[in-house]
Design a protein around this motif. Sequence first.
Motif, PDB file in Angstrom:
ATOM      1  N   ASP A 312    -127.815 -50.838 -31.058  1.00 17.30           N
ATOM      2  CA  ASP A 312    -127.090 -52.071 -31.364  1.00 17.30           C
ATOM      3  C   ASP A 312    -125.630 -51.880 -30.938  1.00 17.30           C
ATOM      4  OD1 ASP A 312    -125.593 -54.117 -32.655  1.00 17.30           O
ATOM      5  OD2 ASP A 312    -127.228 -54.416 -34.087  1.00 17.30           O
ATOM      6  N   LYS A 313    -125.271 -52.474 -29.799  1.00 21.38           N
ATOM      7  CA  LYS A 313    -123.942 -52.237 -29.213  1.00 21.38           C
ATOM      8  C   LYS A 313    -122.809 -52.720 -30.123  1.00 21.38           C
ATOM      9  CE  LYS A 313    -125.842 -52.519 -24.547  1.00 21.38           C
ATOM     10  NZ  LYS A 313    -127.213 -52.738 -24.989  1.00 21.38           N
ATOM     11  N   GLU A 314    -123.077 -53.833 -30.821  1.00 22.65           N
ATOM     12  CA  GLU A 314    -122.046 -54.395 -31.704  1.00 22.65           C
ATOM     13  C   GLU A 314    -121.737 -53.417 -32.848  1.00 22.65           C
ATOM     14  OE1 GLU A 314    -121.552 -58.362 -34.387  1.00 22.65           O
ATOM     15  OE2 GLU A 314    -122.676 -58.577 -32.524  1.00 22.65           O
ATOM     16  N   LYS A 315    -122.801 -52.849 -33.440  1.00 19.52           N
ATOM     17  CA  LYS A 315    -122.606 -51.887 -34.533  1.00 19.52           C
ATOM     18  C   LYS A 315    -121.923 -50.627 -34.019  1.00 19.52           C
ATOM     19  CE  LYS A 315    -126.475 -53.310 -37.482  1.00 19.52           C
ATOM     20  NZ  LYS A 315    -127.818 -52.936 -37.989  1.00 19.52           N
ATOM     21  N   ALA A 316    -122.330 -50.175 -32.831  1.00 17.35           N
ATOM     22  CA  ALA A 316    -121.737 -48.969 -32.252  1.00 17.35           C
ATOM     23  C   ALA A 316    -120.244 -49.162 -31.990  1.00 17.35           C
ATOM     24  CB  ALA A 316    -122.455 -48.605 -30.956  1.00 17.35           C
ATOM     25  N   LEU A 317    -119.886 -50.360 -31.509  1.00 17.72           N
ATOM     26  CA  LEU A 317    -118.484 -50.668 -31.229  1.00 17.72           C
ATOM     27  C   LEU A 317    -117.664 -50.705 -32.520  1.00 17.72           C
ATOM     28  CD1 LEU A 317    -116.552 -51.405 -28.909  1.00 17.72           C
ATOM     29  CD2 LEU A 317    -117.059 -53.809 -29.345  1.00 17.72           C
ATOM     30  N   LYS A 318    -118.253 -51.294 -33.575  1.00 15.24           N
ATOM     31  CA  LYS A 318    -117.559 -51.358 -34.870  1.00 15.24           C
ATOM     32  C   LYS A 318    -117.288 -49.965 -35.412  1.00 15.24           C
ATOM     33  CE  LYS A 318    -119.000 -55.874 -36.638  1.00 15.24           C
ATOM     34  NZ  LYS A 318    -119.937 -56.579 -37.557  1.00 15.24           N
ATOM     35  N   LEU A 319    -118.295 -49.062 -35.284  1.00 17.11           N
ATOM     36  CA  LEU A 319    -118.114 -47.692 -35.759  1.00 17.11           C
ATOM     37  C   LEU A 319    -117.032 -46.986 -34.955  1.00 17.11           C
ATOM     38  CD1 LEU A 319    -118.931 -45.296 -37.542  1.00 17.11           C
ATOM     39  CD2 LEU A 319    -120.709 -44.749 -35.879  1.00 17.11           C
ATOM     40  N   ALA A 320    -117.046 -47.188 -33.623  1.00 22.24           N
ATOM     41  CA  ALA A 320    -116.034 -46.547 -32.766  1.00 22.24           C
ATOM     42  C   ALA A 320    -114.627 -47.011 -33.156  1.00 22.24           C
ATOM     43  CB  ALA A 320    -116.315 -46.889 -31.307  1.00 22.24           C
ATOM     44  N   GLU A 321    -114.486 -48.315 -33.406  1.00 25.22           N
ATOM     45  CA  GLU A 321    -113.174 -48.855 -33.801  1.00 25.22           C
ATOM     46  C   GLU A 321    -112.745 -48.328 -35.167  1.00 25.22           C
ATOM     47  OE1 GLU A 321    -113.814 -53.039 -33.486  1.00 25.22           O
ATOM     48  OE2 GLU A 321    -113.459 -53.092 -31.318  1.00 25.22           O
ATOM     49  N   LYS A 322    -113.739 -48.196 -36.063  1.00 28.39           N
ATOM     50  CA  LYS A 322    -113.466 -47.686 -37.408  1.00 28.39           C
ATOM     51  C   LYS A 322    -112.955 -46.250 -37.338  1.00 28.39           C
ATOM     52  CE  LYS A 322    -115.792 -47.174 -41.895  1.00 28.39           C
ATOM     53  NZ  LYS A 322    -117.037 -47.383 -42.641  1.00 28.39           N
ATOM     54  N   VAL A 323    -113.625 -45.426 -36.520  1.00 27.46           N
ATOM     55  CA  VAL A 323    -113.245 -44.021 -36.362  1.00 27.46           C
ATOM     56  C   VAL A 323    -111.870 -43.912 -35.718  1.00 27.46           C
ATOM     57  CG1 VAL A 323    -113.806 -41.901 -35.089  1.00 27.46           C
ATOM     58  CG2 VAL A 323    -115.601 -43.136 -36.300  1.00 27.46           C
ATOM     59  N   LYS A 324    -111.665 -44.731 -34.696  1.00 28.07           N
ATOM     60  CA  LYS A 324    -110.380 -44.702 -33.975  1.00 28.07           C
ATOM     61  C   LYS A 324    -109.218 -45.060 -34.897  1.00 28.07           C
ATOM     62  CE  LYS A 324    -108.377 -46.262 -29.625  1.00 28.07           C
ATOM     63  NZ  LYS A 324    -108.510 -47.203 -28.492  1.00 28.07           N
ATOM     64  N   ALA A 325    -109.476 -45.992 -35.832  1.00 37.52           N
ATOM     65  CA  ALA A 325    -108.430 -46.430 -36.747  1.00 37.52           C
ATOM     66  C   ALA A 325    -108.206 -45.438 -37.890  1.00 37.52           C
ATOM     67  CB  ALA A 325    -108.797 -47.800 -37.314  1.00 37.52           C
ATOM     68  N   GLY A 326    -109.027 -44.395 -37.932  1.00 35.97           N
ATOM     69  CA  GLY A 326    -108.854 -43.372 -38.967  1.00 35.97           C
ATOM     70  C   GLY A 326    -109.463 -43.748 -40.309  1.00 35.97           C
ATOM     71  N   LYS A 327    -110.317 -44.791 -40.315  1.00 36.25           N
ATOM     72  CA  LYS A 327    -110.959 -45.187 -41.576  1.00 36.25           C
ATOM     73  C   LYS A 327    -112.098 -44.230 -41.895  1.00 36.25           C
ATOM     74  CE  LYS A 327    -109.883 -50.089 -41.020  1.00 36.25           C
ATOM     75  NZ  LYS A 327    -110.431 -51.417 -40.712  1.00 36.25           N
ATOM     76  N   ASN A 328    -112.421 -44.149 -43.215  1.00 37.13           N
ATOM     77  CA  ASN A 328    -113.427 -43.188 -43.654  1.00 37.13           C
ATOM     78  C   ASN A 328    -114.820 -43.516 -43.142  1.00 37.13           C
ATOM     79  OD1 ASN A 328    -112.052 -41.213 -44.960  1.00 37.13           O
ATOM     80  ND2 ASN A 328    -112.219 -42.116 -47.002  1.00 37.13           N
ATOM     81  N   PHE A 329    -115.483 -42.500 -42.624  1.00 37.76           N
ATOM     82  CA  PHE A 329    -116.888 -42.572 -42.236  1.00 37.76           C
ATOM     83  C   PHE A 329    -117.689 -42.445 -43.536  1.00 37.76           C
ATOM     84  CE2 PHE A 329    -120.752 -40.176 -40.918  1.00 37.76           C
ATOM     85  CZ  PHE A 329    -121.227 -41.023 -39.924  1.00 37.76           C
ATOM     86  N   ASP A 330    -118.562 -43.420 -43.840  1.00 32.02           N
ATOM     87  CA  ASP A 330    -119.283 -43.367 -45.113  1.00 32.02           C
ATOM     88  C   ASP A 330    -120.794 -43.275 -44.890  1.00 32.02           C
ATOM     89  OD1 ASP A 330    -120.262 -45.975 -44.607  1.00 32.02           O
ATOM     90  OD2 ASP A 330    -118.532 -46.896 -45.590  1.00 32.02           O
ATOM     91  N   PHE A 331    -121.549 -43.300 -45.997  1.00 29.99           N
ATOM     92  CA  PHE A 331    -123.004 -43.137 -45.904  1.00 29.99           C
ATOM     93  C   PHE A 331    -123.701 -44.356 -45.307  1.00 29.99           C
ATOM     94  CE2 PHE A 331    -122.990 -39.323 -48.710  1.00 29.99           C
ATOM     95  CZ  PHE A 331    -123.793 -38.522 -47.899  1.00 29.99           C
TER      96      PHE A 331
END
Length: 459
Positions: A312-331
């Motif tokens: 799912d490219k949309e979900k993958a992009l959201k995760l990449a943006e989340k990581v780039k912004a330094g937000k917490n990776f959660d379960f």
Amino acid sequence: MFENLSERLLRTVKHLRGQARLTDDNIKDALREVRMALLEADVALPVVRTFIEHIRERAVGQEVMTALSPGQVLVKIVNEELVRLMGEANAALDLRAQPPAVVLMAGLQGSGKTTSTAKLARFLREREKKKVMVVSCDVYRPAAIKQLETLAREVQVEWFPSTPDQAPVAIARAALDLARKQFFDVLLIDTAGRLHVDAEMMDEIRALHAAVDPVETLFVVDAMTGQDAANTAKAFHDALPLTGVILTKADGDARGGAALSIREITGKPIKFLGVGEKTSALEPFHPDRVASRILGMGDVLSLIEEVESKVDKEKALKLAEKVKAGKNFDFYDFREQMEQMMAMGGMAGLLDKLPGMGNVPDDVKKQVNDKQVKRLIAIVNSMTPQERRFPDLIKGSRKRRIALGAGVQVQEVNRLLKQFDEMRRMMKKMSGGGLNKLMRAMKGKLPLGGMGGGMPPLR
């Protein structure tokens, strides 16, 4: 698929190390090993003879005079001969016809014809963007029509209703008429199978073929029947103008004899491989990629295509943006990654396509399995929404409750939390442009450590 053949061929190549060049003497033992490997893989004897002769002619001669390594030369020649044997390039469906293009599915009972019809319908709808209708002309097997109706609903294509008291030819004509009126691109016709090839079955399918004039007539056959699959395909081809083959249950076939025999015996290409029970488990057959997989060189192109179509490219992009912004990776993010991996055929399916996996010991490969991934997902599902969002809340009593809910030991919850912390630390390093630093720190290691209960990084 091909595990046994791959192992034998790679062992044969290793025996040639230290030789200056390929000669009649040292190639003799290597070819004997290749011959035994092919026969053990249940490849038809005439196919084996031709294959070995081609390799001998090419290996001992001018072609290898300047080779640096005899082992590398043999791998190159075997690879090219495997590709030639299986058909040079992918033979795609030829749907260039006045719509609807009719595809007739033929085969023996139990070969996976109905499931393959649904898989192909899904493939055409999702990958080729076709408007697809399916119809069952199997009026003999009680559940066949209902099975196709259920599968059609699952893969989101149109189902044409039929009943056991109708004549197969009448069903096919009515379906074709409606498909024309409603402007469908493709009509897939599932036909009746028998326990063996018989005159009555052949007469019926010939009548169906004459009535609908299909652009493709695909023979569906079980890969696990080995060279019998090739012989049955030939019997069908003698009675019916086949255009290609769908090889089912390829994921359960460790030998691969059918894949290596069919093209040579029938002259017809394998067009698709069925690689699992799910309706998404259908792969276009690429001889060059399969040859690479047999020789332990992986199949990166298929892996890339799988990622392209199933992630799912949309979900993958959201995760990449989340990581780039330094937000917490959660379960929630962790579970999403596990589920996407399972959608791509699981760990075993992914590892099978990675280069060099043929050299990884079997006991290590067995540790990386889908059962373990499913257990991880079950543990995450046992958490509350708050715990998934804020993993640091998970302490003593919460761990026990999560373990009980997932049906696992507390130690497994602890192990997952430890793995998760490592992943989260990695994600933090990736934020703010730290990806290059992270890659340098990893030094090329593949972080699969947690997935299989202690698998070391692959080098």
